[in-house]
Every structure is written in C-alpha cells, then in structure tokens.
Scaffold this motif. Structure first.
Motif, PDB file in Angstrom:
ATOM      1  N   PHE A  70       0.832  -1.205   0.000  1.00  0.00           N
ATOM      2  CA  PHE A  70       0.000   0.000   0.000  1.00  0.00           C
ATOM      3  C   PHE A  70       0.869   1.260   0.000  1.00  0.00           C
ATOM      4  CE2 PHE A  70      -2.023   3.519   2.198  1.00  0.00           C
ATOM      5  CZ  PHE A  70      -3.123   3.722   1.392  1.00  0.00           C
ATOM      6  N   ILE A  71       1.908   1.266   0.814  1.00  0.00           N
ATOM      7  CA  ILE A  71       2.806   2.423   0.871  1.00  0.00           C
ATOM      8  C   ILE A  71       3.474   2.637  -0.491  1.00  0.00           C
ATOM      9  CG2 ILE A  71       4.964   3.281   1.867  1.00  0.00           C
ATOM     10  CD1 ILE A  71       4.059   1.981   4.529  1.00  0.00           C
ATOM     11  N   LEU A  72       3.915   1.556  -1.129  1.00  0.00           N
ATOM     12  CA  LEU A  72       4.538   1.660  -2.448  1.00  0.00           C
ATOM     13  C   LEU A  72       3.570   2.267  -3.463  1.00  0.00           C
ATOM     14  CD1 LEU A  72       6.903   0.975  -4.406  1.00  0.00           C
ATOM     15  CD2 LEU A  72       5.756  -1.223  -4.779  1.00  0.00           C
ATOM     16  N   VAL A  73       2.337   1.774  -3.493  1.00  0.00           N
ATOM     17  CA  VAL A  73       1.339   2.277  -4.439  1.00  0.00           C
ATOM     18  C   VAL A  73       1.005   3.739  -4.136  1.00  0.00           C
ATOM     19  CG1 VAL A  73      -1.067   2.029  -5.207  1.00  0.00           C
ATOM     20  CG2 VAL A  73       0.371   0.004  -4.951  1.00  0.00           C
ATOM     21  N   ALA A  74       0.814   4.060  -2.873  1.00  0.00           N
ATOM     22  CA  ALA A  74       0.454   5.432  -2.492  1.00  0.00           C
ATOM     23  C   ALA A  74       1.585   6.414  -2.804  1.00  0.00           C
ATOM     24  CB  ALA A  74       0.077   5.484  -1.012  1.00  0.00           C
ATOM     25  N   LEU A  75       2.822   6.027  -2.549  1.00  0.00           N
ATOM     26  CA  LEU A  75       3.953   6.902  -2.888  1.00  0.00           C
ATOM     27  C   LEU A  75       4.066   7.093  -4.397  1.00  0.00           C
ATOM     28  CD1 LEU A  75       6.715   5.752  -0.362  1.00  0.00           C
ATOM     29  CD2 LEU A  75       5.542   7.951  -0.427  1.00  0.00           C
ATOM     30  N   ILE A 122      -2.942   7.387 -12.750  1.00  0.00           N
ATOM     31  CA  ILE A 122      -3.463   7.891 -11.473  1.00  0.00           C
ATOM     32  C   ILE A 122      -4.695   7.107 -11.056  1.00  0.00           C
ATOM     33  CG2 ILE A 122      -4.619   9.882 -10.398  1.00  0.00           C
ATOM     34  CD1 ILE A 122      -2.663  11.668 -11.974  1.00  0.00           C
ATOM     35  N   MET A 123      -5.612   6.888 -11.990  1.00  0.00           N
ATOM     36  CA  MET A 123      -6.843   6.153 -11.660  1.00  0.00           C
ATOM     37  C   MET A 123      -6.547   4.711 -11.270  1.00  0.00           C
ATOM     38  SD  MET A 123      -9.190   8.243 -11.638  1.00  0.00           S
ATOM     39  CE  MET A 123      -9.126   9.960 -12.025  1.00  0.00           C
ATOM     40  N   PHE A 124      -5.607   4.073 -11.988  1.00  0.00           N
ATOM     41  CA  PHE A 124      -5.235   2.703 -11.634  1.00  0.00           C
ATOM     42  C   PHE A 124      -4.639   2.649 -10.233  1.00  0.00           C
ATOM     43  CE2 PHE A 124      -2.273  -0.826 -11.337  1.00  0.00           C
ATOM     44  CZ  PHE A 124      -3.124  -1.893 -11.613  1.00  0.00           C
ATOM     45  N   LEU A 125      -3.767   3.593  -9.937  1.00  0.00           N
ATOM     46  CA  LEU A 125      -3.148   3.616  -8.606  1.00  0.00           C
ATOM     47  C   LEU A 125      -4.178   3.898  -7.513  1.00  0.00           C
ATOM     48  CD1 LEU A 125       0.153   5.469  -9.529  1.00  0.00           C
ATOM     49  CD2 LEU A 125      -0.077   3.069  -8.850  1.00  0.00           C
ATOM     50  N   ILE A 126      -5.163   4.743  -7.805  1.00  0.00           N
ATOM     51  CA  ILE A 126      -6.229   5.002  -6.828  1.00  0.00           C
ATOM     52  C   ILE A 126      -7.029   3.730  -6.582  1.00  0.00           C
ATOM     53  CG2 ILE A 126      -8.423   6.196  -6.452  1.00  0.00           C
ATOM     54  CD1 ILE A 126      -7.171   8.626  -7.891  1.00  0.00           C
ATOM     55  N   ILE A 163      -7.122   1.536  -3.130  1.00  0.00           N
ATOM     56  CA  ILE A 163      -8.382   1.287  -2.410  1.00  0.00           C
ATOM     57  C   ILE A 163      -8.565  -0.212  -2.165  1.00  0.00           C
ATOM     58  CG2 ILE A 163     -10.905   1.381  -2.607  1.00  0.00           C
ATOM     59  CD1 ILE A 163     -10.503   4.117  -4.033  1.00  0.00           C
ATOM     60  N   VAL A 164      -8.293  -1.008  -3.195  1.00  0.00           N
ATOM     61  CA  VAL A 164      -8.386  -2.474  -3.039  1.00  0.00           C
ATOM     62  C   VAL A 164      -7.372  -2.943  -1.999  1.00  0.00           C
ATOM     63  CG1 VAL A 164      -7.993  -4.681  -4.213  1.00  0.00           C
ATOM     64  CG2 VAL A 164      -9.327  -2.899  -5.341  1.00  0.00           C
ATOM     65  N   SER A 165      -6.159  -2.431  -2.086  1.00  0.00           N
ATOM     66  CA  SER A 165      -5.112  -2.809  -1.133  1.00  0.00           C
ATOM     67  C   SER A 165      -5.494  -2.423   0.294  1.00  0.00           C
ATOM     68  CB  SER A 165      -3.798  -2.140  -1.535  1.00  0.00           C
ATOM     69  OG  SER A 165      -2.784  -2.441  -0.627  1.00  0.00           O
TER      70      SER A 165
END
Length: 190
Positions: free
Chosen positions: A109-114, A163-167, A171-173
C-alpha cells in the motif's frame, strides 16, 4: 531493504482467501482494476488541481498512518505460548503467517500510495510546462503546435489512467489490509 519488485511479489503471494486458504486470481483482480481505471479515465479526463490537491493531502495522511502501522508490526512480533498443545502451535503458526502477510500488504500500500503521489506531482509540473510551451510553439510553427497538442492528449490520457489505476489499486489494497487486520485480531484474541 525490499525492492519494489519484491514488495509486489510478496503482495501477490498474499492473494488468497485467508479464511478458507483458497488461492485468488491475482492477475484477474489487476485486470478488473485496470478496467475500472480505464472507465474512470474516460469519465474524469478533465481532472485538474481541484481533484489532485485533496487527493495528495489524503494520501499523504494515509502514508503516514501506514508507516505507523508498519513500524508497529515490526516492533510487535507474535509471541508463542509456552504450552505444548498442538493447537497452540498451529494457532501461533497461523498468527505469525498473518502478521508477516499484513506487513507485506502495508508495504505494498505504501509503495502504491507513494507512486500515486509522485505521478500526481509530475502531472502538476507537466500541466504548467505544457501550457507555456504549447502556446509558444503554436506561435512559432502550426504543425509543431498540432503535434504537441496530440502528444499532450496522449500523455495526459496515460497519466490520468495511471493515477486512476493507482487510486483503484490502493483502495483495493487498503480494503484487503482492513480485512486482514480484522481477521488477525479475531485469531489473536479469539
């Protein structure tokens, strides 16, 4: 230090139903997330600062919270009961596995959010640069200006999709982390 590819691999290994141990189709989930991101990209193509600024604030807070959880997970390892019962050993093994997987989920989650923060900030920079560069090039040469506009639409589409994919992925993560935390404490306490 874990590399990004190792964090992603560890996350992929946690894609199973932790109540039934049934393996979940990781790539099918990612394809569904990509489809949702494509739909959102079409719907929200004109996103701007009004969308990205609150998004950056929310994710900055979530990243701070996630690091707090990560440090807590590192500091508090499951403790084995001094009982000789087989059930206690099995329960300890299950709790230890959940603890380790929860660490992997939070790291992912941290990796995706960063990554989301970096891509969003790059979009901010690109929007400002593109506006001034495009108007100057259009004045210099019409054909170059048209090519720049086409490139802008393609790059903007790719950036918004990312951006949308990462969002969606975050959210799933995050929802998987919440589910796993609930299950972890049910098994640890119960």
């Amino acid at each position: 230090m874990l590399e990004a590819s190792q964090i992603i691999s560890n996350e992929r290994d946690t894609y199973y139903n932790f109540r039934t141990n049934e393996k979940l189709p990781f790539y099918t989930y990612k394809a569904i997330e990509a489809s949702a991101a494509a739909l959102l990209t079409g719907l929200l193509f004109e996103i701007g600062r009004d969308f990205l600024e609150p998004l950056l604030a929310i994710y900055s807070i979530l990243i701070g919270f996630s690091f707090s959880v990560l440090f807590s997970l590192v500091a508090q390892k499951p403790e084995k009961n001094k009982s000789d019962a087989i059930e206690d050993d099995l329960a300890f093994d299950r709790i230890s596995k959940l603890h380790k997987e929860l660490f992997h989920n939070v790291s992912y989650f941290i990796l995706v959010a960063l990554t989301l923060l970096v891509v969003s900030l790059a979009c901010f920079a690109f929007q400002g640069l593109n506006a001034s560069l495009s108007s100057w090039l259009v004045q210099q040469h019409k054909l170059v200006g048209t090519a720049i506009e086409i490139a802008h639409v393609c790059l903007r589409s790719a950036a918004i999709f990312t951006i949308m994919f990462l969002i969606v992925d975050s959210i799933v993560s995050f929802s998987r982390i919440v589910g796993r935390v609930v299950f972890y404490f049910e098994n640890r306490v119960g």
